[in-house]
Design a protein around this motif. Sequence first.
Motif, PDB file in Angstrom:
ATOM      1  N   GLN A 196       0.918  -1.294   0.023  1.00  0.00           N
ATOM      2  CA  GLN A 196      -0.094  -0.029   0.001  1.00  0.00           C
ATOM      3  C   GLN A 196       0.747   1.270  -0.064  1.00  0.00           C
ATOM      4  N   GLU A 197       2.226   1.108   0.097  1.00  0.00           N
ATOM      5  CA  GLU A 197       2.952   2.522   0.213  1.00  0.00           C
ATOM      6  C   GLU A 197       3.269   2.908  -1.179  1.00  0.00           C
ATOM      7  N   SER A 198       3.235   4.192  -1.457  1.00  0.00           N
ATOM      8  CA  SER A 198       3.749   4.939  -2.638  1.00  0.00           C
ATOM      9  C   SER A 198       5.156   4.856  -2.713  1.00  0.00           C
ATOM     10  N   TRP A 199       5.484   4.798  -4.068  1.00  0.00           N
ATOM     11  CA  TRP A 199       6.902   4.646  -4.337  1.00  0.00           C
ATOM     12  C   TRP A 199       7.274   5.093  -5.741  1.00  0.00           C
ATOM     13  N   ASP A 200       8.223   5.245  -6.303  1.00  0.00           N
ATOM     14  CA  ASP A 200       8.959   5.445  -7.625  1.00  0.00           C
ATOM     15  C   ASP A 200      10.385   4.947  -7.781  1.00  0.00           C
ATOM     16  N   LEU A 216       9.246  10.824  -7.419  1.00  0.00           N
ATOM     17  CA  LEU A 216       7.819  11.237  -7.240  1.00  0.00           C
ATOM     18  C   LEU A 216       7.013   9.876  -6.823  1.00  0.00           C
ATOM     19  N   ALA A 217       6.791   9.729  -5.692  1.00  0.00           N
ATOM     20  CA  ALA A 217       6.165   8.634  -4.913  1.00  0.00           C
ATOM     21  C   ALA A 217       4.735   8.575  -4.966  1.00  0.00           C
ATOM     22  N   ALA A 218       4.103   7.860  -5.585  1.00  0.00           N
ATOM     23  CA  ALA A 218       2.725   7.654  -5.989  1.00  0.00           C
ATOM     24  C   ALA A 218       2.140   6.209  -5.678  1.00  0.00           C
ATOM     25  N   PRO A 219       0.932   6.019  -5.482  1.00  0.00           N
ATOM     26  CA  PRO A 219       0.429   4.722  -5.458  1.00  0.00           C
ATOM     27  C   PRO A 219       0.729   3.798  -6.607  1.00  0.00           C
ATOM     28  N   ARG A 220       0.632   2.670  -6.655  1.00  0.00           N
ATOM     29  CA  ARG A 220       0.776   1.690  -7.947  1.00  0.00           C
ATOM     30  C   ARG A 220       0.076   0.574  -7.714  1.00  0.00           C
ATOM     31  N   ASP A 221      -0.357   0.047  -8.879  1.00  0.00           N
ATOM     32  CA  ASP A 221      -1.373  -1.132  -8.683  1.00  0.00           C
ATOM     33  C   ASP A 221      -0.576  -2.311  -9.904  1.00  0.00           C
TER      34      ASP A 221
END
Length: 228
Positions: A196-200, A216-221
């Motif tokens: 669930q942690e945002s990443w880049d 730029l850390a953002a949610p990913r699926d």
Amino acid sequence: ALGAACAAIGAPPGGPVRTTPPVVILVTPDSGAVNVDVDNVVFTFDAVVNDRPSGPRDMESAFLVSPSEGRPRVRWRRDRIEVRPREGFRDSTAYSVTMLPGIADLRGNVQRTPRTIVFSTGPTIPPFAIHGRMFDWMNERPAANGFLEATRLPDSLRYVAVTDSSGQFRFGPLTEGQYVVRGFMDANANRERDAQESWDSVVVTVRATSPFVEVLAAPRDTIGPRLL
């Protein structure tokens, strides 16, 4: 007169109560040293420190050793803390060892300033670094307390860093080469990216200078795009 003297209030045993955080009075080896041959980096304080830091989950979480082989080995020795990599220091390798904010004395006075030393087990210290800033994309603000890894290609040597309150970070000292930088919002402070942690991630080339990058850390699926 004797009775009055017995009733007088004196200073508490042990002198005045300390209200300042513990101060590092010595670090061995010295920062900038080369050809170092030690088993541990030793931080010595001017007071006995608590074996449970304030903020980090445990004493191992209060230190960064880079390049990294996982969580460092940390030993509490009352007024000293000994730090080393899991498998010991490599030959001919430049290291940075950082004491993060959170070390406290027995009265709860907390050290708020990080301390980093740089040294080499070989004859030189590389002159390069990767500087950058990580952003919390969803909340449109710098990502404080983010965790980052820079993996050198092709040997996969792994460097680690954390962001400060303004989202800035630094890897180094580094040799020239190509690195994959990955950062994530380490909400539970376990230094592992959870689902669930945002990443880049971004590929960075270090060549003749120390580059600056943005993460730029953002949610990913894990679901591919669907044609609508």
